[in-house]
Write a protein that holds these residues in place. Structure first.
Motif, PDB file in Angstrom:
ATOM      1  N   SER A 340       1.619 -10.598 -27.389  1.00 27.60           N
ATOM      2  CA  SER A 340       2.631  -9.804 -28.090  1.00 27.60           C
ATOM      3  C   SER A 340       2.197  -8.354 -28.278  1.00 27.60           C
ATOM      4  CB  SER A 340       2.962 -10.429 -29.442  1.00 27.60           C
ATOM      5  OG  SER A 340       1.780 -10.554 -30.240  1.00 27.60           O
ATOM      6  N   ALA A 344       4.456  -5.217 -26.972  1.00 25.62           N
ATOM      7  CA  ALA A 344       4.984  -4.202 -27.884  1.00 25.62           C
ATOM      8  C   ALA A 344       4.797  -2.793 -27.342  1.00 25.62           C
ATOM      9  CB  ALA A 344       4.305  -4.322 -29.248  1.00 25.62           C
ATOM     10  N   ARG A 345       3.833  -2.634 -26.438  1.00 29.33           N
ATOM     11  CA  ARG A 345       3.539  -1.305 -25.912  1.00 29.33           C
ATOM     12  C   ARG A 345       4.281  -0.989 -24.614  1.00 29.33           C
ATOM     13  NH1 ARG A 345      -1.930  -2.812 -27.306  1.00 29.33           N
ATOM     14  NH2 ARG A 345      -2.353  -3.262 -25.103  1.00 29.33           N
ATOM     15  N   ARG A 350       7.398  -6.418 -20.671  1.00 26.73           N
ATOM     16  CA  ARG A 350       8.294  -7.451 -21.194  1.00 26.73           C
ATOM     17  C   ARG A 350       9.220  -7.958 -20.092  1.00 26.73           C
ATOM     18  NH1 ARG A 350       8.462  -4.188 -25.852  1.00 26.73           N
ATOM     19  NH2 ARG A 350      10.418  -3.205 -25.210  1.00 26.73           N
TER      20      ARG A 350
END
Length: 385
Positions: A340, A344-345, A350
């Protein structure tokens, strides 16, 4: 190494007329004889050469005794982290050499394995046209040639006939010849009669000559399969605590700290690297993992914390290179654990994870339980259960 399936082979000794059948178990065999290049790398840079002094690295190593060959097998096994097959003493006749059948290291083939692999399902004197498949007296020009420059047999094995003879594990006939060991295949200076799948020769374990080498074999991975994923392990609490100390809370707390191990699932076997396993930081690390699956597993699962930031930074290209290797060798690759922070970066990452999980070859899963469930579903969908 090429995977050789199980099957029967009928052997014959032409001197005595005796024949016998052997049921060969699955094993792996090198696609060509050991080269000078490999031999030199494992023997401190000392490169065997022909009498002419030509150090061509891709020519089969020769002037190697049976005792030299089994030592080389052990050295190679140790160099790549496999358990050596042989225990050696100091008997010059080799009577004290023993072979551990359950070891996963490199070894010489038995002569039954050798002939069975040489024939590759054929029943004639040899597996193809002599000139097309073999270097022999009429076409060799008086010396050995680079490996894999003649046509292979149906199983992809080169130089089984011709180029150099190859040591096997077996004692020839201890009642008559004492410690003499078998060699097979014919060499660059032989006439067609010696270049047959059934031709047997023998000599003392210390004997060496310029047309006699050897080929590496290996048994499939031994049965060191652990409990199915998710089954409690006695080291789980200790490993999980140590993992949290180093990396913070994670979804991998049920994964024990252990070396690479095999874990069964409903439909196959996966090789798992987690806990304190070696990090995967390069394409070569990926190839080493792929090599470890041969004859053992169809899936590799690697804990996410063993992959570097470069892997999760798609712009480096490392993830693509590593994943392509697994796809090329048809081994499923799974990253197991909490990613995760990386997601998130990067919006691109993703999307990459989402698309990977829709496919068959590369997955991201939260833990081994999720992976086991997905593998079972995939096996059921393809009828492998």
């Amino acid at each position: 190494m090429i995977e050789i399936p199980a099957g029967p082979v009928d052997l014959r000794d032409e001197g005595t007329g005796r024949t016998w059948r052997v049921d060969v178990k699955p094993f792996l065999l090198a696609a060509h004889p050991v080269t000078r290049e490999l031999y030199a790398a494992l023997r401190g840079g000392r490169r065997p050469v022909l009498a002419s002094g030509d150090p061509r690295p891709r020519v089969p190593v020769t002037d190697v005794s049976w005792l030299d060959a089994v030592r080389l097998c052990n050295e190679l096994s140790a160099a790549v982290g496999r358990r050596p097959c042989y225990t050696l003493g100091d008997d010059p006749d080799g009577h004290d050499v023993t072979c551990e059948p359950d070891a996963d290291g490199y070894r010489l083939p038995t002569e039954a394995e050798w002939e069975y692999a040489c024939r590759a399902g054929t029943s004639g004197e040899r597996y193809g046209d002599l000139d097309a498949t073999a270097w022999h007296r009429a076409n060799s020009g008086g010396g050995a040639h680079n490996v894999a420059t003649r046509a292979p047999n149906a199983w992809g094995l080169h130089d089984m006939i011709g180029n150099v003879w190859e040591w096997c594990w077996d004692v020839y006939d201890p009642r008559i010849y004492g410690p003499y060991r078998v060699f097979r295949g014919g060499g660059w200076q032989d006439l067609p009669r010696a270049l047959r799948a059934s031709c047997r020769r023998r000599s003392h374990p210390a004997f060496h000559i310029d047309d006699l080498g050897f080929r590496l074999a290996r048994s499939p991975c031994p049965a060191r399969v652990e409990q199915p994923a998710g089954t409690p392990h006695p080291d789980d609490r200790t490993a999980a605590a140590a993992h949290r100390d180093r990396h913070g809370e994670t979804t991998m707390s049920t994964m024990p700290s252990a070396p690479d191990r095999l874990v069964t699932y409903d439909g196959g076997t996966m090789l798992v690297r987690d806990g304190d396993g070696l990090p995967v930081t390069s394409v070569q690390d990926a190839l080493d993992l792929i090599g470890a699956t041969f004859g053992c597993a169809d899936t590799v699962a690697v804990a996410a914390h063993l992959l570097t930031d470069d892997f999760f930074t798609l712009g480096t290209g490392l993830a693509g290179e590593i994943m392509q290797k697994f796809v090329n060798y048809q081994v499923r690759f799974v990253i197991v654990g909490d990613v995760s922070a990386h997601l998130a970066r990067s919006n691109a990452l993703r999307a990459f994870v989402y698309e990977s999980n829709r496919g068959r070859h590369v997955w991201f899963t939260a833990d081994l339980d999720e992976l086991t469930r997905r593998l079972g579903e995939a096996a059921a969908a393809t009828g492998r259960r």
